[in-house]
Write an enzyme that holds these catalytic residues in place. Structure first.
Site, PDB file in Angstrom:
ATOM      1  N   ASP A  30     -12.047   8.077  13.348  1.00 27.10           N
ATOM      2  CA  ASP A  30     -13.053   8.329  14.380  1.00 27.10           C
ATOM      3  C   ASP A  30     -12.310   8.251  15.714  1.00 27.10           C
ATOM      4  OD1 ASP A  30     -12.718   5.649  14.906  1.00 27.10           O
ATOM      5  OD2 ASP A  30     -14.829   5.093  14.650  1.00 27.10           O
ATOM      6  N   CYS A  69     -10.542   3.647  11.600  1.00 27.19           N
ATOM      7  CA  CYS A  69     -11.572   3.483  12.634  1.00 27.19           C
ATOM      8  C   CYS A  69     -11.203   2.223  13.409  1.00 27.19           C
ATOM      9  CB  CYS A  69     -12.979   3.451  12.043  1.00 27.19           C
ATOM     10  SG  CYS A  69     -13.335   2.085  10.929  1.00 27.19           S
ATOM     11  N   THR A  80     -12.155  -0.998  13.093  1.00 24.19           N
ATOM     12  CA  THR A  80     -11.857  -2.144  12.228  1.00 24.19           C
ATOM     13  C   THR A  80     -11.416  -1.732  10.824  1.00 24.19           C
ATOM     14  OG1 THR A  80     -14.154  -2.142  11.502  1.00 24.19           O
ATOM     15  CG2 THR A  80     -13.606  -3.592  13.361  1.00 24.19           C
ATOM     16  N   HIS A 116      -2.479  -2.971  -8.317  1.00 19.56           N
ATOM     17  CA  HIS A 116      -3.536  -3.555  -9.162  1.00 19.56           C
ATOM     18  C   HIS A 116      -4.843  -2.776  -9.132  1.00 19.56           C
ATOM     19  CE1 HIS A 116      -1.748  -7.895  -9.472  1.00 19.56           C
ATOM     20  NE2 HIS A 116      -0.896  -6.949  -9.834  1.00 19.56           N
ATOM     21  N   HIS A 170      -4.787  -3.705 -15.722  1.00 20.34           N
ATOM     22  CA  HIS A 170      -5.461  -3.300 -14.477  1.00 20.34           C
ATOM     23  C   HIS A 170      -6.292  -2.028 -14.666  1.00 20.34           C
ATOM     24  CE1 HIS A 170      -3.360  -6.476 -12.506  1.00 20.34           C
ATOM     25  NE2 HIS A 170      -2.202  -6.000 -12.920  1.00 20.34           N
TER      26      HIS A 170
END
Ligand code: RB5
Length: 151
Positions: free
Chosen positions: A8, A65, A67, A98, A133
């Protein structure tokens, strides 16, 4: 390998830096925008990128973005996408090894440029370990099959 990036407005500058890094590798790089810092809504770009990864048109994705939170929430609405919010090289390595993550999310307001570069480098270079996994990753999209306390 095709790697696609989107952000963004908060992540445009870091996205350019990461595009330059990726263009110096063997990868084919697709920048889905935005290409300026005008305010946009992060889910629009998260969904656009997630559709590329989900369809197989891209192998891996990078979403940025402020965060990394909104991008990861939106991208993870796509069943074929495993988006991991990474803050350092270790989480990036584990996300691949993983969790077989196919999208890495980074917060441009919380992660510095050189750490972001490390994250992306490790993310594209680390293989999925498979084995036990795989069983766990296959269960991610099947909440209805998780054993209850009684079972
Ligand atoms: C935009 O101001 C900000 O909310 C966005 O970049 C992101 O951090 C959302 O999760």
């Amino acid at each position: 390998m095709i790697i696609t990036l989107a952000s963004d407005h908060a992540g445009t500058e870091l996205k350019s830096t990461l595009c330059t890094l990726l263009e110096s590798t063997e990868a084919e790089v697709h920048d889905l925008g935005p290409h300026d810092t005008a305010s946009v809504d992060y889910p629009d770009f998260a969904h656009r990128l997630a559709a590329e990864v989900e369809s197989g048109r891209a192998d891996l994705g990078v979403l940025i973005c402020g965060t990394g939170l909104g991008m990861s929430m939106a991208a993870n609405r796509h069943p074929g996408v495993r988006a991991a919010l990474c803050h350092d090289a270790f989480t990036a390595e584990m996300a691949r090894r993983h969790n077989n993550a196919n999208v890495v999310c980074i917060g441009a307001r919380v992660t510095g440029e050189s750490v972001a570069e490390q994250i992306v480098r490790v993310f594209i270079e680390t293989p999925f370990e498979g084995d036990r996994h795989s069983r766990r990753v296959n269960k991610i999209n099947c909440p209805q099959e998780a054993p209850t306390e009684e079972s």
